[in-house]
Design a protein around this motif. Structure first.
Motif, PDB file in Angstrom:
ATOM      1  N   LEU A  34      37.313  36.852  26.641  1.00 20.49           N
ATOM      2  CA  LEU A  34      36.382  37.914  26.043  1.00 20.49           C
ATOM      3  C   LEU A  34      37.407  38.772  24.863  1.00 20.49           C
ATOM      4  CD1 LEU A  34      34.291  39.326  28.959  1.00 20.49           C
ATOM      5  CD2 LEU A  34      33.666  37.792  27.079  1.00 20.49           C
ATOM      6  N   GLY A  35      38.370  38.213  24.539  1.00 25.56           N
ATOM      7  CA  GLY A  35      39.321  38.898  23.509  1.00 25.56           C
ATOM      8  C   GLY A  35      39.838  40.082  23.918  1.00 25.56           C
TER       9      GLY A  35
ATOM     10  N   PRO B  37      37.827  36.919  20.632  1.00 29.39           N
ATOM     11  CA  PRO B  37      37.252  36.307  21.857  1.00 29.39           C
ATOM     12  C   PRO B  37      37.286  34.678  21.784  1.00 29.39           C
ATOM     13  CG  PRO B  37      35.554  37.878  21.447  1.00 29.39           C
ATOM     14  CD  PRO B  37      36.480  37.871  20.299  1.00 29.39           C
ATOM     15  N   ASP B  40      34.055  32.988  21.600  1.00 27.54           N
ATOM     16  CA  ASP B  40      32.999  33.524  20.797  1.00 27.54           C
ATOM     17  C   ASP B  40      32.044  32.331  20.312  1.00 27.54           C
ATOM     18  OD1 ASP B  40      32.537  34.239  17.477  1.00 27.54           O
ATOM     19  OD2 ASP B  40      32.188  35.852  19.005  1.00 27.54           O
TER      20      ASP B  40
END
Lengths: 259, 259, 259
Positions: A34-35, B37, B40
């Motif tokens: 999720l970064g 992310p 993503d």
């Protein structure tokens, strides 16, 4: 974790880092997807200190008293049950968190729930590398253990619930899935069994979908050895064996595909 | 991908994940570089479902009909051409995206364009690890394939265009580079050739810059075996051979450096 | 870096990437931990160009003039001293940066300072993989070099100072620790020694805390070979040897643990 005692004596830093990966690997993987900062969960000083204290007591308690207590079967079963409660909660929280960022990202939610539930198992190769062990021929994706499979199925269920496709409340689903996980894991631990409750179901579904058992035969090791079953596609029409698998040499012989 | 059929039968999850890496690896790498992310792109449910459907048809279509259609040379050449169109577009978009974050980050733009164009090739070791294969002696940086080299050169050109050093419009550059990539790749695929259009150019430039062919002789494998050419620096003045390379043992002998 | 000359001739891209990892690996690791773009530091075009110029001169300068200058002991010692000044500064800046994001994240600060100080050493396995070398049996966590240990201790000291537990000013701590690092590293380099100033201290503390020397005996290689000392916990009460370590086969024999 046999050999872990020697690792803790000779390389306590590596031993401690592995312990932290085992405790918090799920958070690290979810943050990676999720970064978010990988080290985010390590800002919870109390959790890290508690985990470190348990690590120290396991490996350095005089006469291994702490280890013997934890390994005493009734106590062990309590911890196994607690671990499954935490696992299901992590899956639910992970999917909720992913849903917050990606309202319609079904695959994102399933992946986040899966890594939250499976934890360090999904990065077992790298956790072993930290200890100086390298076994590339197997990993948790090739040979899924029961907790990893269950986490995947649970992530799918929780995603269906989150996106309103499964008409149950979140609390009900958490309760039912937790009961399922706790009873399975306690039973498997108490009977020292390596089977999986999913085997029966998969033995019906997988030959239809994929032409063989999902995960193959574990005792044949990795990918190779036996033919797939009578699935939708025929494996016989593709040419020759894999050069890649030939070069794995000493590990196993592969069945030749007839042209 | 020989052996892939067996992988899909015995370990469909690993097979599917590898397919997703092959389709979307460029987005994952670019997100990793730019701090976004990793998951993503997986929020595009339709792309994931389409890729999954193609994966399923390739491996599980009865009588391998889908695979045979796709492998029929005229059809294959169309897909090869389409892939190069997408590749060039990804490079251009990647550099534009990096330029948005780092207006003067030349190396950032080149790196982002490069990983967007090369995709999974740059993480081939880890994609193979997912399948239980480990070949550390080679990787895409040591032995660059034509698409990877072309992506690097393309990224440099697009960066020069983005920073106004190359006096052409973006549309013109995209068109020209796409035509180049499509014609090269279609020709190489149709003739089953492994050569590269850059070989001639590099055979002039690299001995001047680096003292030998860039990428060395592929059939000598990895790094070692032959002396560099008459480049700027002399390799003879550094002492003894590398313990590291000695310990690679059975792979090759190294020329001893005289003191 | 023996063998590096041949790598630069045959695979200059891999050689250049390794050089960039050696120069900027600390920034990459810290960015990974703190969730920032991995490529962030590469937006400093001047730093990258300077590092690239030095790389080119080292490997391709005619008659290796640049390399011979840098290797001349008095010049080398100056660079060694400068490197330690930069290392200490990176640790301090890293901890300050982490403190900005996590005001009470002690472990976060220590980890960030540690990776900023150690740099590429902590990812040595992957830097070697880039060059086609794979040595999983050892890594910087299992066998910490002096700079890595010193970076860890320094990160702990700077964290204590940042959180006001160590009653010295930041400037004073930077000065004292820099003097310590410079003098140790210059002495070790001048005497071609592989010992560590921490050995004496650890030989008293580690048997008490962990039951053996931290880092074990290097010449016995990895984890195995000798029993731990008379530490708090007894290693004798855990069963049998590790299947994992047995399967490492040809590397070493392990002492059997008596039941």
């Amino acid at each position: 974790m046999k050999g872990a005692v020697e690792l803790s004596r000779r390389h306590p830093m590596a031993s401690w880092l592995c312990a932290m990966l085992h405790c918090f690997g799920s958070y690290i993987l979810a943050d990676l997807l999720l970064g978010e900062p990988l080290i985010d969960y390590f800002s919870n000083n109390s959790s890290i200190l508690l985990a470190s204290a348990v690590w120290y007591l396991i490996f350095f308690c005089p006469l291994d008293l702490f280890y013997k207590c934890v390994c005493f079967l009734p106590v062990k079963l309590i911890f196994v049950a607690m671990k499954e409660v935490v696992r299901v909660r992590k899956i639910a929280v992970g999917i909720h968190h992913a849903h917050h960022h990606y309202h319609h990202g079904w695959f994102v939610m399933i992946a986040t729930g899966w890594v939250k539930g499976s934890g360090v198992a999904l990065m077992s190769n790298f956790e072993q590398l930290l200890r100086g062990v390298w076994k590339p021929e197997t990993n948790e994706i090739l040979h899924m253990s029961f907790p990893t499979k269950a986490s995947l199925y649970g992530a799918i269920l929780f995603t269906l619930q989150q996106t309103r496709w499964l008409p149950v409340s979140k609390a009900t689903l958490i309760f039912i899935f937790t009961m399922f996980m706790v009873s399975c894991k306690v039973f498997l631990t108490a009977t020292h069994s390596h089977s999986s409750p999913f085997d029966v179901l998969e033995s019906y579904i997988c030959p239809v979908l994929f032409g063989s058992d999902w995960g193959g035969n574990h005792h044949l090791d990795n990918h190779g050895g036996s033919q797939g079953g009578s699935g939708p596609g025929s494996p016989h029409s593709l040419p020759t064996k894999s050069k890649e698998e030939l070069s794995e040499g000493s590990r196993k012989k592969k069945t030749k595909k007839a042209d």
